[in-house]
Design a protein around this motif. Structure first.
Motif, short mmCIF file in Angstrom:
data_model
loop_
_atom_site.label_atom_id
_atom_site.label_comp_id
_atom_site.label_asym_id
_atom_site.label_seq_id
_atom_site.Cartn_x
_atom_site.Cartn_y
_atom_site.Cartn_z
N TYR A 164 0.90 -1.17 0.02
CA TYR A 164 0.00 -0.01 0.14
C TYR A 164 0.80 1.38 0.02
N ASN A 167 -1.60 8.21 0.62
CA ASN A 167 -2.23 9.44 -0.41
C ASN A 167 -2.83 10.34 0.62
N ILE A 240 -3.87 3.34 0.31
CA ILE A 240 -4.61 2.92 -0.59
C ILE A 240 -3.70 2.14 -1.65
N PRO A 242 -1.92 1.27 -4.87
CA PRO A 242 -1.36 2.19 -5.85
C PRO A 242 -1.99 2.36 -6.96
N ARG A 245 -5.43 5.07 -6.65
CA ARG A 245 -4.98 6.24 -5.99
C ARG A 245 -6.12 7.23 -6.56
N ARG A 246 -6.16 7.39 -7.87
CA ARG A 246 -6.93 8.64 -8.61
C ARG A 246 -8.54 8.03 -8.21
N GLU A 249 -9.46 9.08 -4.87
CA GLU A 249 -9.31 10.62 -4.66
C GLU A 249 -10.62 11.28 -5.49
#
Length: 301
Positions: A164, A167, A240, A242, A245-246, A249
């Motif tokens: 993990y 972030n 999170i 990898p 992540r987006r 978010e």
């Protein structure tokens, strides 16, 4: 032809024979490689098995070629010219032995980041992330990196050991907002999107600690408070995977905008220029005394 090469290029007849033998060896190994792969592809249908067979045959034939060709080159005095290929071969051996990364890992080496999609004898291949694309998503480019770079450039692995990453999502609210209420809302949102990873992360951290000195005291989501020029900055910090992540978010920001829109006492802040009247604003005990009209006239005089 032999005499012409010797007179024009200064290549002796012995060296010419060695170079010719080297070329013949490379062509022969290439033909063997193609024939063997054709037989494998005819019998094997599973993509993973095909990939494993292809890499095994490639490494085996490369090893044979290195022994034959390498001895010929070294005896011909070409060791200096082979410096980079030898470095890349050593890098390949190091990658297989120490396993700083494997096919499928997300890594960054020097300025390049991406998912490892192939590992060859002289170079490995990345499906690039980042560059002009934000939040670690694919740029669509394929990057070939010489194996020797593992000796000269730092290698960051997103997946090795502890799988993990941390972030952070900074949220700036105005000074007039109820920042405590905003912090409670952000904490609830962070828990909603990341709390489910905590138990698994604790288990993985225990396993990773057997190989690496990783010591995180708090793995649950948290919101930090900081005052900056334009307001109160509340930063969500959470664990999170990898590659997610987006997406997380994006989901977190949509929840933030929805929740804050329903709160009349919370506003997102932005860069502003503010005026401050020190006789009327601020804490009463710290306000400057008001001047009477008479005092103003004396000041004017």
């Amino acid at each position: 032809m032999t005499d012409w090469l010797q007179s024009r290029l200064g290549i002796s007849s012995v060296l010419q024979l060695r170079l010719l033998a080297t070329l013949a060896t490379m062509v022969g190994l290439w033909l063997v490689h193609r024939i063997a792969l054709a037989l494998v592809y005819r019998r094997v249908r599973d993509p993973r098995s095909r990939y494993s067979w292809r890499k095994t045959l490639t490494y085996l034939l490369y090893a044979v070629g290195i022994v034959i060709v390498g001895l010929g080159f070294l005896s011909a005095g070409l060791a200096i010219a082979l410096k980079d290929p030898v470095s890349n071969l050593a890098g390949w051996a190091f990658i297989l032995w120490r396993r700083p990364f494997e096919v499928g890992d997300r890594v960054q080496i020097g300025p390049h980041a991406g998912d490892v999609i192939d590992l060859g004898l002289f170079q490995f291949t990345l499906n690039e992330i980042g560059a002009w694309v934000q939040a670690d998503q694919s740029s669509g480019r394929i990057i070939h990196v010489p194996n020797g770079k593992v000796f000269t450039d730092p290698v960051a692995n997103y997946n090795k050991g502890f799988k993990y990453i941390w972030n952070e999502v900074p949220v700036l609210v105005s000074f007039e907002s109820d920042w405590r209420k905003a912090k409670q809302i952000l904490t609830k949102i962070a828990v909603k999107h990341a709390e489910h990873l905590t138990a698994q992360a604790e288990h993985d951290l225990l396993a990773a600690s057997q190989q690496y000195l990783i010591n995180y005291r708090k793995l649950t989501p948290i919101v930090y408070t900081k005052v900056v020029d334009s307001g109160v900055q509340l930063t969500i910090r959470y664990l999170i995977e990898p590659r997610k992540r987006r997406g997380t978010e994006h989901a977190i920001w949509e929840d933030i905008l929805t929740e804050f829109a329903a709160c009349p006492d919370i506003d997102l802040a932005y860069h502003t220029v503010r005026g401050f009247k020190n006789t009327d604003e601020g804490k009463p005990a710290l306000r400057a005394p008001s001047l009477s009209p008479g005092a103003l006239e004396r000041v004017d005089e």
